[in-house]
Motif scaffolding. Structure first.
Motif, mmCIF file in Angstrom:
data_model
loop_
_atom_site.group_PDB
_atom_site.id
_atom_site.type_symbol
_atom_site.label_atom_id
_atom_site.label_comp_id
_atom_site.label_asym_id
_atom_site.label_seq_id
_atom_site.Cartn_x
_atom_site.Cartn_y
_atom_site.Cartn_z
ATOM 1 N N ALA A 184 -6.167 1.771 55.370
ATOM 2 C CA ALA A 184 -7.451 1.696 54.670
ATOM 3 C C ALA A 184 -8.410 2.780 55.140
ATOM 4 N N LEU A 185 -8.147 3.362 56.317
ATOM 5 C CA LEU A 185 -9.032 4.401 56.841
ATOM 6 C C LEU A 185 -8.829 5.740 56.145
ATOM 7 N N TYR A 186 -7.640 5.976 55.595
ATOM 8 C CA TYR A 186 -7.309 7.311 55.124
ATOM 9 C C TYR A 186 -8.193 7.783 53.973
ATOM 10 N N THR A 187 -8.542 6.886 53.083
ATOM 11 C CA THR A 187 -9.405 7.284 51.969
ATOM 12 C C THR A 187 -10.745 7.793 52.487
ATOM 13 N N ALA A 188 -11.334 7.083 53.455
ATOM 14 C CA ALA A 188 -12.616 7.507 54.024
ATOM 15 C C ALA A 188 -12.453 8.784 54.833
ATOM 16 N N ILE A 189 -11.357 8.888 55.593
ATOM 17 C CA ILE A 189 -11.119 10.094 56.398
ATOM 18 C C ILE A 189 -11.011 11.314 55.500
ATOM 19 N N ASP A 190 -10.233 11.208 54.439
ATOM 20 C CA ASP A 190 -10.033 12.352 53.537
ATOM 21 C C ASP A 190 -11.346 12.777 52.887
ATOM 22 N N ALA A 191 -12.136 11.805 52.466
ATOM 23 C CA ALA A 191 -13.429 12.128 51.847
ATOM 24 C C ALA A 191 -14.372 12.765 52.857
ATOM 25 N N ASN A 192 -14.354 12.263 54.084
ATOM 26 C CA ASN A 192 -15.245 12.798 55.119
ATOM 27 C C ASN A 192 -14.864 14.210 55.523
ATOM 28 N N LEU A 193 -13.567 14.479 55.638
ATOM 29 C CA LEU A 193 -13.139 15.836 56.003
ATOM 30 C C LEU A 193 -13.506 16.829 54.901
ATOM 31 N N ALA A 194 -13.450 16.402 53.659
ATOM 32 C CA ALA A 194 -13.884 17.277 52.557
ATOM 33 C C ALA A 194 -15.365 17.604 52.687
ATOM 34 N N ILE A 195 -16.181 16.598 52.975
ATOM 35 C CA ILE A 195 -17.616 16.823 53.168
ATOM 36 C C ILE A 195 -17.857 17.724 54.368
ATOM 37 N N PHE A 196 -17.118 17.482 55.445
ATOM 38 C CA PHE A 196 -17.273 18.223 56.689
ATOM 39 C C PHE A 196 -17.019 19.712 56.472
ATOM 40 N N VAL A 197 -15.891 20.049 55.842
ATOM 41 C CA VAL A 197 -15.527 21.461 55.647
ATOM 42 C C VAL A 197 -16.416 22.120 54.600
ATOM 43 N N ALA A 198 -16.717 21.397 53.522
ATOM 44 C CA ALA A 198 -17.539 21.982 52.453
ATOM 45 C C ALA A 198 -18.931 22.342 52.931
ATOM 46 N N ASN A 199 -19.391 21.675 53.988
ATOM 47 C CA ASN A 199 -20.727 21.944 54.528
ATOM 48 C C ASN A 199 -20.706 22.810 55.777
ATOM 49 N N GLY A 200 -19.563 23.459 56.054
ATOM 50 C CA GLY A 200 -19.515 24.449 57.125
ATOM 51 C C GLY A 200 -18.767 24.046 58.371
ATOM 52 N N GLY A 201 -18.299 22.800 58.469
ATOM 53 C CA GLY A 201 -17.495 22.408 59.620
ATOM 54 C C GLY A 201 -16.093 22.989 59.523
ATOM 55 N N SER A 202 -15.460 23.224 60.669
ATOM 56 C CA SER A 202 -14.117 23.804 60.687
ATOM 57 C C SER A 202 -13.134 22.840 61.329
ATOM 58 N N ILE A 203 -11.895 22.857 60.826
ATOM 59 C CA ILE A 203 -10.862 21.996 61.395
ATOM 60 C C ILE A 203 -9.598 22.801 61.655
ATOM 61 N N TYR A 204 -8.825 22.307 62.621
ATOM 62 C CA TYR A 204 -7.514 22.877 62.923
ATOM 63 C C TYR A 204 -6.507 21.736 62.978
ATOM 64 N N ALA A 205 -5.401 21.907 62.283
ATOM 65 C CA ALA A 205 -4.336 20.913 62.286
ATOM 66 C C ALA A 205 -3.012 21.602 62.621
ATOM 67 N N SER A 206 -2.153 20.896 63.353
ATOM 68 C CA SER A 206 -0.854 21.466 63.688
ATOM 69 C C SER A 206 0.274 20.573 63.190
ATOM 70 N N ASP A 207 1.320 21.211 62.731
ATOM 71 C CA ASP A 207 2.584 20.590 62.359
ATOM 72 C C ASP A 207 2.395 19.353 61.483
ATOM 73 N N TRP A 208 2.774 18.162 61.960
ATOM 74 C CA TRP A 208 2.752 16.974 61.120
ATOM 75 C C TRP A 208 1.359 16.619 60.616
ATOM 76 N N ASP A 209 0.336 17.102 61.295
ATOM 77 C CA ASP A 209 -1.024 16.762 60.861
ATOM 78 C C ASP A 209 -1.454 17.513 59.617
ATOM 79 N N VAL A 210 -0.527 18.221 58.985
ATOM 80 C CA VAL A 210 -0.799 18.741 57.643
ATOM 81 C C VAL A 210 -1.110 17.587 56.697
ATOM 82 N N ALA A 211 -0.695 16.365 57.085
ATOM 83 C CA ALA A 211 -0.968 15.190 56.253
ATOM 84 C C ALA A 211 -2.466 14.978 56.041
ATOM 85 N N TYR A 212 -3.291 15.369 57.034
ATOM 86 C CA TYR A 212 -4.741 15.280 56.826
ATOM 87 C C TYR A 212 -5.185 16.174 55.674
#
Length: 393
Positions: A184-212
């Protein structure tokens, strides 16, 4: 015909009179411009704890008319900057300067070389950094080795926009998006990461975390899985990579210069890893690729944009007096830098533009590596690449 002849004579007489150098002739103004006096500054850019040289850092200053004087550090952190004589503020930055930067007051002496003290040229952390603990990776160890700090957060925190909006960078270690996490967390996580990056935040993911990025609950075996926030048309990754060493080539000139090499072996030390099947080359830049197949192994983008994203202050953006601008250097080379807000109008008058040189105007970076990021083990030269990732997000 006589009328035309008279007009011609009058014109000739007027020209001769103006060229005669009489009292009414315009005075010739002597060019009083003199060459700007310059000197040299030398130094070595180091990490905050003084243990790691930082290659590819931007080092620059301005003269009294806001002309930029610019250079970069080599793979050992060394630089020599030609600078206008006088009291100057020297800026040292990585990436576009929003997350790591240092300011130095220096006296530049005409036709002399001044060596900056090593304590002055350490790269400071401006960003607030968070990481999600993984099963296989520990990017936090590499951050600590450089002398910087990061705060551990969880998937529960990722589901809370108020929590993650205080950070500038979020690192997602391989295995942190686990099938044991409450779906149930994934829908909120995905929406939040979109907001985070669209407003200038940066993320790094490795290997299996491409799922994010593209969906799923852990390692992905199909394209266009439910979830994620990066459009399915932009990236597809499948968990079909084989373990072993892969000969790789660095595909970015800036990264090559910062590292001091352009080929390396990557050790994929697990039984399977996420192989990039396809990607949109207009959206992603390939930084490292497999030498034999040209398959992408490390990619980044700052082109993320989506409709309906709310404007949300991220990290230190609301508190800083620095602004990202795009400056054009000789040779039509464009660089994105962070400069004090007070100098922006002067730089714009000289041709600079507000915002980054490329990408979406407000987007942060997304970095993705198919290889791992633990500080120990057989990651070889990948460790140096990951230092670059940390400093250039």
């Amino acid at each position: 015909m006589k009328k035309h002849y008279f007009l011609i004579l009058l014109c000739v007489f007027t020209l001769l009179t103006n060229c005669s150098g009489g009292d009414d002739a315009p005075a010739v103004t002597e060019n009083t411009n003199t060459a700007v006096k310059t000197g040299k500054l030398t130094g070595k850019v180091m990490s905050k704890n003084g243990t790691k040289p930082i290659g590819g850092a931007s080092v620059f200053t301005f003269d009294d008319k806001y002309k930029i004087y610019y250079t970069t550090s080599d793979s050992e952190g060394n630089f020599t900057l030609d600078a206008p004589a006088g009291n100057r503020t020297i800026y040292i930055q990585t990436g576009n300067g929003t997350n790591f930067r240092t300011e130095i007051s220096a006296v530049v002496k005409d036709n002399e070389t001044v060596a900056l003290d090593a304590n002055q040229t350490k790269l400071n952390q401006v960003a607030k950094i968070a990481y999600v603990k993984g099963t296989y990776d520990k990017i936090e160890d590499i951050i600590q080795i450089l002398g910087y700090t990061a705060t551990e957060i969880t998937n529960n925190d990722l589901a809370n926009m108020t929590t993650i909006s205080q950070y500038d960078i979020i690192f997602l270690n391989c295995g942190s998006r686990s099938s044991t996490t409450n779906p149930a967390l994934y829908t909120a996580i995905d929406a939040n990461l979109a907001i985070f990056v669209a407003n200038g935040g940066s993320i790094y993911a490795s290997d299996w975390d491409v799922a994010y990025l593209v969906g799923g609950t852990t390692n992905t075996n199909n394209c266009a899985l439910p979830g994620g926030f990066v459009p399915d048309s932009k990236l597809c990754s499948k968990n079909i990579g084989s373990s072993g060493n892969v000969a790789a080539t660095v595909n970015n000139a800036g990264l090559t210069s910062a590292l001091g090499f352009n080929t390396l072996n990557l050790d994929y030390d697990l039984g399977a890893w996420q192989k990039i099947i396809n990607y949109d080359p207009a959206y992603w830049e390939v930084l490292v690729k497999e030498t034999s197949s040209n398959d992408a192994l490390m990619i980044r983008t700052n082109h993320f944009a989506a409709t309906g994203i709310p404007v949300t202050p991220i990290g230190n953006a609301a508190n800083t007096t620095f602004v990202t601008v795009c400056v054009t250097l000789p040779g039509n080379i464009q660089i994105s830098l962070s400069v004090p807000q007070a100098v922006v109008p002067f730089l714009v008058a000289l041709g600079a533009t507000v915002g980054p040189c490329s990408g979406a105007s407000n987007s942060g970076y997304i970095y993705y590596t198919t290889f791992h990021n633990h500080a120990s083990g057989n990651i070889g030269n990948a460790g140096v690449i990951l230092q670059y990732v940390i400093l250039n997000l």
